[in-house]
Enzyme design. Structure first.
Site, PDB file in Angstrom:
ATOM      1  N   ARG A  89      22.000  39.378  31.059  1.00 48.69           N
ATOM      2  CA  ARG A  89      20.866  40.300  31.214  1.00 48.69           C
ATOM      3  C   ARG A  89      20.823  41.233  30.005  1.00 48.69           C
ATOM      4  O   ARG A  89      21.864  41.634  29.487  1.00 48.69           O
ATOM      5  CB  ARG A  89      21.074  41.109  32.491  1.00 48.69           C
ATOM      6  CG  ARG A  89      19.969  42.101  32.842  1.00 48.69           C
ATOM      7  CD  ARG A  89      18.703  41.402  33.259  1.00 48.69           C
ATOM      8  NE  ARG A  89      17.794  42.327  33.945  1.00 48.69           N
ATOM      9  CZ  ARG A  89      16.520  42.042  34.200  1.00 48.69           C
ATOM     10  NH1 ARG A  89      16.002  40.877  33.831  1.00 48.69           N
ATOM     11  NH2 ARG A  89      15.753  42.897  34.834  1.00 48.69           N
ATOM     12  N   THR A 362       8.621  34.001  32.939  1.00 45.62           N
ATOM     13  CA  THR A 362      10.009  33.855  33.386  1.00 45.62           C
ATOM     14  C   THR A 362      10.151  32.391  33.768  1.00 45.62           C
ATOM     15  O   THR A 362       9.146  31.689  33.937  1.00 45.62           O
ATOM     16  CB  THR A 362      10.367  34.803  34.542  1.00 45.62           C
ATOM     17  OG1 THR A 362      10.198  36.134  34.082  1.00 45.62           O
ATOM     18  CG2 THR A 362      11.802  34.639  35.052  1.00 45.62           C
ATOM     19  N   GLU A 401      11.882  43.847  29.011  1.00 45.27           N
ATOM     20  CA  GLU A 401      12.663  43.978  30.240  1.00 45.27           C
ATOM     21  C   GLU A 401      12.918  45.447  30.592  1.00 45.27           C
ATOM     22  O   GLU A 401      13.304  45.758  31.721  1.00 45.27           O
ATOM     23  CB  GLU A 401      13.990  43.232  30.062  1.00 45.27           C
ATOM     24  CG  GLU A 401      14.432  42.411  31.251  1.00 45.27           C
ATOM     25  CD  GLU A 401      13.659  41.110  31.439  1.00 45.27           C
ATOM     26  OE1 GLU A 401      12.981  40.984  32.456  1.00 45.27           O
ATOM     27  OE2 GLU A 401      13.744  40.218  30.577  1.00 45.27           O
ATOM     28  N   ASP A 404      11.653  46.778  33.809  1.00 45.47           N
ATOM     29  CA  ASP A 404      12.322  46.538  35.093  1.00 45.47           C
ATOM     30  C   ASP A 404      13.137  47.751  35.551  1.00 45.47           C
ATOM     31  O   ASP A 404      13.606  47.798  36.688  1.00 45.47           O
ATOM     32  CB  ASP A 404      13.227  45.298  35.025  1.00 45.47           C
ATOM     33  CG  ASP A 404      12.430  44.004  35.194  1.00 45.47           C
ATOM     34  OD1 ASP A 404      11.263  44.072  35.621  1.00 45.47           O
ATOM     35  OD2 ASP A 404      12.975  42.925  34.900  1.00 45.47           O
ATOM     36  N   SER A 433      17.121  43.426  38.256  1.00 49.92           N
ATOM     37  CA  SER A 433      16.330  42.195  38.229  1.00 49.92           C
ATOM     38  C   SER A 433      16.100  41.675  39.644  1.00 49.92           C
ATOM     39  O   SER A 433      16.792  42.069  40.591  1.00 49.92           O
ATOM     40  CB  SER A 433      17.082  41.146  37.417  1.00 49.92           C
ATOM     41  OG  SER A 433      16.424  39.900  37.492  1.00 49.92           O
ATOM     42  N   SER A 434      15.126  40.774  39.779  1.00 50.09           N
ATOM     43  CA  SER A 434      14.917  40.073  41.049  1.00 50.09           C
ATOM     44  C   SER A 434      15.300  38.600  40.947  1.00 50.09           C
ATOM     45  O   SER A 434      15.144  37.844  41.909  1.00 50.09           O
ATOM     46  CB  SER A 434      13.439  40.160  41.453  1.00 50.09           C
ATOM     47  OG  SER A 434      13.047  41.495  41.593  1.00 50.09           O
ATOM     48  N   GLY A 453       8.660  34.759  39.034  1.00 48.43           N
ATOM     49  CA  GLY A 453       7.634  35.354  39.893  1.00 48.43           C
ATOM     50  C   GLY A 453       7.829  36.832  40.152  1.00 48.43           C
ATOM     51  O   GLY A 453       7.333  37.343  41.158  1.00 48.43           O
ATOM     52  N   GLY A 454       8.568  37.514  39.267  1.00 47.96           N
ATOM     53  CA  GLY A 454       8.720  38.967  39.390  1.00 47.96           C
ATOM     54  C   GLY A 454       9.303  39.338  40.738  1.00 47.96           C
ATOM     55  O   GLY A 454      10.253  38.726  41.221  1.00 47.96           O
TER      56      GLY A 454
HETATM   57  O1  DON Z   1      14.185  40.220  36.057  1.00 53.51           O
HETATM   58  C1  DON Z   1      13.167  40.288  36.736  1.00 53.51           C
HETATM   59  O2  DON Z   1      13.186  40.451  37.941  1.00 53.51           O
HETATM   60  C2  DON Z   1      11.814  40.165  36.062  1.00 53.51           C
HETATM   61  N1  DON Z   1      11.931  40.529  34.680  1.00 53.51           N
HETATM   62  C3  DON Z   1      11.302  38.770  36.235  1.00 53.51           C
HETATM   63  C4  DON Z   1       9.903  38.647  35.729  1.00 53.51           C
HETATM   64  C5  DON Z   1       9.204  37.429  36.202  1.00 53.51           C
HETATM   65  O3  DON Z   1       9.693  36.654  36.992  1.00 53.51           O
HETATM   66  C6  DON Z   1       7.837  37.227  35.687  1.00 53.51           C
HETATM   67  N2  DON Z   1       7.230  36.086  36.303  1.00 53.51           N
HETATM   68  N3  DON Z   1       6.251  36.098  36.938  1.00 53.51           N
END
Ligand code: DON
Length: 551
Positions: A89, A362, A401, A404, A433-434, A453-454
């Site tokens: 990360r 992502t 990032e 986040d 992060s997720s 997917g955030g």
């Molecule tokens: O680490 C995370 O949770 C986010 N940066 C992930 C971002 C992500 O999955 C974007 N996609 N839709």
């Protein structure tokens, strides 16, 4: 005693003899999947293939992940059962302060943590690839990075998806001359079939092949990165690059109806939230419930897990995350006791942090080799094309990032997620992060899965686990219609077509605010080793343009 030992010795090889009848790679891009199989065919193991797939994705899916970003690689070594999460990360630069993105009045300045050099945290993917190749791979770095180097030099063709992502981030890309030269054509979204060549990136990969970490974090690459970030108002230092380290973390473990779950540890919130939700749902006779009941209860579990996420989750090297308490079935039982089977609990009624969702940037890939080694990896540069910023001459597109982090308590980030103290910005800290790369060891076989997917990543993996538990195959896990709740905003989001009108009506009656999303979401990549049926299956989300191949 001796006899027992002998018996054990005789039995052990039998019990472990089972190896998969085939290898599988599922990734978000056919060229990355092919790179993984190329390396397996060259005698590499799943870990070499993971290096190849990650590096190839960095080239051909520049809007999703890259050397300028980071990720989590969950590894399982068949030989001794060793499991580890390689935490690559990104880290906040040492000059970052908690109020980095606030103006003089203490308000969040829109865009500052999203676009341009100040949004970028120190990349971790290069160090993670070198680490995995050195400690787990069989082949040389040069061999495993070769497919990506070739793709960077020869180029890849612009697809529909590329065009969508580039038009979404057009302004940010235009603001960076180096990024615009590579990813746009005369300042516009390139046409279908246009070739994206990245000779500078090929050189960085070659330096990494030759010099390992110092090919990225020192020398010519570091000089270009530091000069470019500095000139564009960023705050990176030489020490930031020199000090970056991956961390090997113990994965989180839990169980659900007799299956063992191995998943991401903090600084991802994914594993904690996933296990919390599964623990809550394990208390119901799931198969006997109606679809409306199941959706209601899953949403109530989601709401509670995301509430805890907002309050407690952050970088464990900086804050005490009460992981053991949160994933304890006793905590789930308390949460379950507060749930009403007939009525939604308004998020405002749950004590907590006083708060826009994500698509498919992502990236995730899943790999199984013929020895039974496995990799589940979710990698990110956060927003599509990250910060949109590429330091001149570096070839490396930088992440955003930093978004986040919780820039200010209770103020939602790009995914509508709120946070507090635990996820406040601090020098050298990793943003929460997720990302939720996950293994499921079931009675009949082993699943490897994950998705981008955030904020919705965790609920997608939850739905995937539930499908697995219901006896479905990978094609169903990745294709199933999705719904999501994340505590705040207090809405039940669902993909077009995910809930029938009857179920929607019933959920509305129970007090849920329903919101049908404009677009489907996620890009799940899954592998299943069906040990009982002696077969390997893999599937790539039909929403994306990925490829799953079993060979
Ligand atoms: O680490 C995370 O949770 C986010 N940066 C992930 C971002 C992500 O999955 C974007 N996609 N839709």
């Amino acid at each position: 005693m001796l006899r027992l030992l002998l018996l054990l010795l005789l039995w052990l090889p039998l019990a472990q003899a089972a190896t998969p009848p085939a290898a599988a790679v599922a990734s978000a891009h056919p060229l990355a999947t092919a790179a993984g199989h190329e390396i397996l065919a060259a005698g590499g193991n799943a870990f070499d293939a993971a290096v190849a797939v990650s590096a190839a994705l960095a080239v051909v899916e520049p809007y999703s992940s890259g050397l300028g970003g980071g990720g989590f690689w969950l590894l399982h070594r068949a030989r001794d059962g060793h499991q580890v999460m390689v935490d690559g990360r990104e880290r906040a630069p040492l000059a970052a302060r908690r109020d980095l993105y606030l103006d003089a009045a203490g308000e969040v300045v829109a865009g500052l943590s999203m676009d341009g050099a100040l949004a970028a945290a120190i990349p971790g993917e290069p160090a993670a690839l070198v680490h995995i190749a050195t400690h787990y791979g069989r082949l040389s770095r040069a061999r495993s990075l070769a497919p990506a180097i070739r793709l960077a030099r020869e180029g890849f063709e612009v697809s529909e998806h590329y065009r969508r992502m580039a038009s979404f981030r057009l302004e940010a890309l235009r603001a960076s001359p180096a990024a615009a030269r590579i990813f746009l054509k005369q300042g516009a979204v390139p046409p279908l079939g246009h070739r994206i060549r990245q000779p500078d990136l090929a050189r960085v990969l070659e330096r990494m092949a030759r010099d390992g970490n110092s090919g990225f974090y020192a020398g010519a690459t570091a000089r270009a990165l530091l000069a470019g970030v500095g000139a564009a108002g960023g705050i990176w230092s030489k020490q930031d690059l020199r000090d970056y380290r991956v961390v090997e973390r113990e994965p989180l473990r839990g169980s659900y109806r007799g299956m063992h779950i191995t998943t991401a540890a903090p600084p991802s919130s994914g594993g904690v939230a996933l296990l919390q939700m599964l623990n809550i749902l394990a208390g119901y006779d799931w198969a006997a419930l109606t679809e409306a009941d199941r959706t209601h209860l899953a949403v109530e579990a989601m709401r509670r897990a995301y509430r805890d996420r907002a309050e407690f989750l952050g970088d464990p090297d900086f804050v005490d995350v009460p992981v053991t308490r949160l994933v304890d079935p006793a905590h789930a039982a308390r949460l379950r006791a507060g749930m009403d089977g007939a009525q939604a609990t308004p998020s405002s009624a749950l004590a907590g942090v006083a708060a826009a969702p994500g698509g498919n940037h992502t990236t995730h890939f899943s790999i199984l080799d013929r020895d039974g080694n496995r990799v589940a990896a979710t990698l990110s540069i956060n927003y599509p094309f990250g910060s949109g910023f590429m330091p001149e001459g570096s070839g490396v597109l930088l992440n955003d990032e930093m978004d986040d982090f919780s820039a200010k308590p209770g103020v939602p980030n790009a995914y509508g997620l709120v946070g507090a103290e635990a996820n406040a910005i601090a020098p050298g800290k990793r943003p929460l992060s997720s990302m939720t790369p996950t293994f499921i060891d079931g009675p009949d076989g082993i699943a490897i899965l994950g998705t981008p997917g955030g904020s919705r990543i965790i609920t997608m993996v939850l739905l995937g686990v539930l499908e697995f538990a219901a006896g479905k195959e990978p094609a169903a896990w990745v294709a199933q219609p999705r719904f999501h709740h994340q505590y705040l905003p207090d809405v039940l989001q669902f993909e077009p077509g995910a809930l029938s009108t009857a179920v929607q009506d019933e959920l509305t009656l129970r007090g849920h605010s329903l919101q049908q999303a404009q677009q489907p979401w996620g890009n799940m990549q899954a592998v299943w080793w069906d040990r009982k049926g002696k077969r390997v299956l893999a599937a790539s989300d039909p929403r994306g343009e990925g490829a799953a191949e079993v060979r």
